[in-house]
Design an enzyme around this catalytic site. Structure first.
Site, PDB file in Angstrom:
ATOM      1  N   GLU A  77       0.413  -1.066   0.009  1.00 57.58           N
ATOM      2  CA  GLU A  77       0.120   0.045   0.190  1.00 57.58           C
ATOM      3  C   GLU A  77       1.179   1.004   0.075  1.00 57.58           C
ATOM      4  OE1 GLU A  77      -2.748  -3.482   1.757  1.00 57.58           O
ATOM      5  OE2 GLU A  77      -0.545  -2.440   2.206  1.00 57.58           O
ATOM      6  N   PHE A 139     -12.270  -7.189  13.791  1.00 59.16           N
ATOM      7  CA  PHE A 139     -11.396  -7.696  12.937  1.00 59.16           C
ATOM      8  C   PHE A 139     -10.596  -6.741  12.351  1.00 59.16           C
ATOM      9  CE2 PHE A 139      -9.426 -10.035   8.831  1.00 59.16           C
ATOM     10  CZ  PHE A 139      -7.790 -10.792   9.430  1.00 59.16           C
ATOM     11  N   GLN A 140      -9.205  -6.366  11.761  1.00 56.04           N
ATOM     12  CA  GLN A 140      -8.679  -5.149  10.648  1.00 56.04           C
ATOM     13  C   GLN A 140      -9.230  -4.258  10.911  1.00 56.04           C
ATOM     14  OE1 GLN A 140      -8.580  -7.155   7.076  1.00 56.04           O
ATOM     15  NE2 GLN A 140      -6.499  -8.173   7.470  1.00 56.04           N
ATOM     16  N   LYS A 189     -17.527  -1.008   5.494  1.00 58.36           N
ATOM     17  CA  LYS A 189     -17.973  -1.889   3.900  1.00 58.36           C
ATOM     18  C   LYS A 189     -19.554  -2.084   4.089  1.00 58.36           C
ATOM     19  CE  LYS A 189     -17.002  -7.063   3.326  1.00 58.36           C
ATOM     20  NZ  LYS A 189     -16.206  -8.107   3.996  1.00 58.36           N
ATOM     21  N   MET A 505      24.099   8.838   3.115  1.00 59.08           N
ATOM     22  CA  MET A 505      23.810  10.561   3.635  1.00 59.08           C
ATOM     23  C   MET A 505      24.448  10.110   5.356  1.00 59.08           C
ATOM     24  SD  MET A 505      23.176  13.902   3.041  1.00 59.08           S
ATOM     25  CE  MET A 505      22.231  13.812   1.903  1.00 59.08           C
TER      26      MET A 505
END
Length: 617
Positions: A77, A139-140, A189, A505
């Site tokens: 993602e 969940f999630q 959802k 760096m």
């Protein structure tokens, strides 16, 4: 000015979001998911970068029926977010990314923060658990609206499917107007699954959102007066000029005033590098001439810039002789870091266009500044302390040379996306940027791993242009999996890995400030792997890795082969190309202003502090 004249389209809202609304063009009974995809089509979104998952899954089914929205399946993602950012920066349109709830959404936090810091128009769409489960630690589940509230212009939690068209229209409008930035749309959802009525265009509800674009005439006149009175003026140009599509106007203003121009890291390409009035980039690794011009100026005209700490150095010692004209579309930026003598709120294109008229009026009244001595000083600094680099005594590749030759051999109009670190600064210095929308990087957040997915997004948005990602071996190992995305989706980017075997760096800082104690900056299998005789044992082998991901892999270690390798990479346009440039590990970025110090302490090279004589009198 037209978009064609400025060289880069400015972000434009695609939806009607205010004023008189026409009668709805379509009314259909659909699911919330179908409404979402139809809404994306109507606002003009043609590409979405994302990954499906449980909560967002209903939105993916109608994508199979959409002929106007292309979905690019990324491998992480974070890659979706950076790809959407690269798309937005290269095209001037709103970038779109999509993820599921919980970890899918939280993986978007970094690119959302990145877009927020760099004012990139982005709409992130996330699935959320069913509305009745919100707040139960389902969940999630993650409160992504709460998590991203400080790093978005606005965000929405949608539980009613009827709201989807309005929310999408508003999100695109907010993201692309005023100071551009990211907007999050989190959709439950069950709202995606429920039946609803789709109607377009929707009626917007943004009573408090009215960005000021037209500057106040009195402030413009005062700014013009200061410009014509100044002996040592500097135009300090930030990324807001690019966002506003104001590059043509900027050139007119610069030539009208005769003032030197500095362009920040986010503004490269806003003013041609080849122009004689351009001093280069200011800041921590800016050119000596640009850094010192700001320090010695008696007037700084800041256009779409925010006086970032990387530019100012120690703020209390920054530009002590200068009056400040600060123009920005975001009123919160004016006076935030440096008090403005003339604050101007407005769109950069409107501001600069009005300044041109006001300065011309001053000239017609006989008020013109004499900058002869100022330019003599500036030219002396430019000639005495030019950008340059040394070739390694062992005959290995200099990283600056690699990047310089990539820029020189690239086709006209090439877009360059850089990661973060030494290679980013070298790409800023040693590639010449003549036009807008040719330089993409993570400026404010400094996100390692930005280059490859951003290049992918840029190429998806401007497929007819060559796109090079200039990356370090550290950055590359954070998001290189998106090469699979590029290969499988026919997005033939080119990647230059500036491979010095270390976090370059960080190693430079360890060399300069930590007595060469190189703690955890070697990226190989062990401390002996960086020895020349062991270069063949580098882990990973980037050439093999590239080939495993469906790309062409090439390695270059010999300066004599450099141009031939770059030209070969430029000639391959049916697959992504990865070139592993093995460069000297001890190269450093110069000039440099050490963190927390004054810009007066700029070092042109290690141990070399410029002598400015009496130039600050």
């Amino acid at each position: 000015m037209t978009e064609q004249a400025t060289g880069a389209p400015r972000p434009q809202p695609r939806a009607r979001t205010g004023g008189a609304q026409p009668q709805p063009a379509t009314v259909e009974h659909v699911t919330g998911a179908q409404s979402l995809i139809r809404s994306l089509e109507e606002v003009g979104a043609d590409t979405v970068f994302g990954i499906p998952g449980g909560a967002i899954l209903p939105a993916y089914d109608p994508m199979m029926d959409s002929s106007r929205v292309r979905h690019v399946l990324v491998r992480h993602e974070q890659g979706a977010g950076h790809a959407a950012t690269g798309y937005a920066q290269a095209t001037g349109r709103v970038g779109v990314c999509m993820a599921t709830s919980g970890p899918g959404a939280t993986n978007l936090v970094t690119p959302i923060a990145d877009a927020h810091m760099d004012s990139v128009p982005l709409v992130a769409i996330t699935g959320q658990v069913a509305s009745k489960a919100i707040g139960t630690d389902a969940f999630q589940e993650a409160d992504i609206c709460g998590i991203t509230m400080p790093i978005t212009k606005h965000n929405y939690l949608v539980t009613d499917p009827a709201e989807i068209p309005r929310v999408i229209a508003e999100a695109f409008h907010i993201a692309s107007t005023g100071r551009p930035g990211p907007v999050l749309v989190d959709i439950a959802k069950d709202a995606l699954q429920a039946r609803t009525t789709f109607s377009w265009p929707p009626t917007a509800e943004l009573p408090g959102y009215r960005p000021v674009t037209k500057p106040h005439a009195k402030q413009i006149r005062e700014a013009a007066r200061l410009i014509t009175e100044a002996s040592r003026p500097v135009l300090y140009v930030g990324g807001g000029v690019l966002k506003a599509g104001a590059t043509t106007e900027l050139k007119v203003l610069a030539e009208l005033t005769g003032a030197p121009v500095t362009t920040t890291l986010m503004a490269l390409g806003a003013f041609p590098d080849s122009h004689p009035q351009h001093l280069g980039m200011p800041g921590m690794h800016g050119t000596v001439a640009a850094v010192t011009a700001l320090q010695k100026a008696d007037l700084i005209v800041a256009l779409g810039a925010r006086f970032d700490d990387r530019v100012t150095g120690r703020l209390d010692s920054f530009a002590p002789y200068a009056k400040i004209v600060h123009a920005d579309i975001d009123p919160a930026e004016i006076g935030k870091n440096r008090a403005a003598d003339v604050p101007i709120v407005g769109d950069a294109r409107e501001v600069i266009a009005d300044l041109i008229v006001a300065v011309r009026a001053e000239h017609e009244a006989g008020h013109t500044g004499d900058h002869t001595e100022w330019w003599q000083q500036l030219d002396r600094w430019r000639e005495t302390y030019p950008l340059g680099y040394d070739h390694p005594e062992d005959g290995s590749l200099a990283p600056q040379q690699v990047i310089e030759r990539i820029g020189a051999l690239a086709p006209e109009g090439t877009v360059f996306a850089a990661g973060v670190g030494q290679h980013q600064m070298w790409a800023a210095h040693f590639i010449r940027y003549e036009k807008p929308a040719t330089w993409l990087n993570s400026g404010g957040l400094g996100t390692m791993g930005y280059a490859v997915p951003a290049a992918l997004g840029a190429k998806a948005g401007v497929p007819d242009r060559t796109v090079w990602a200039i990356d370090g071996d550290g950055c590359f190992q954070m998001t290189n999996q998106e090469l699979v995305t590029a290969a499988l989706n026919g997005i033939p980017i080119k990647v230059a890995i500036i491979n010095n075997g270390a976090l370059g760096m960080v190693r430079q800082w360890q060399t300069l400030f930590y007595n060469q104690r190189y703690s955890n900056t070697v990226l190989h299998s062990g401390p002996d792997a960086v020895a020349p005789e062991n270069r063949g044992t580098r882990v990973p082998d980037f050439v093999k890795l590239a080939e495993a991901m469906g790309c062409v892999g090439i390695r270059c270690e010999d300066p004599a082969q450099l141009d031939a390798v770059i030209e070969k990479a430029n000639s391959i346009n049916d697959r992504p190309v990865v070139v592993d440039f093995i460069v000297h590990e001890d190269a450093m970025v110069w000039p440099m202003v050490a963190a927390g110090t004054s810009n007066d302490e700029v070092m042109a090279a290690r141990g070399v502090r410029p002598d400015f004589g009496d130039s600050d009198d």
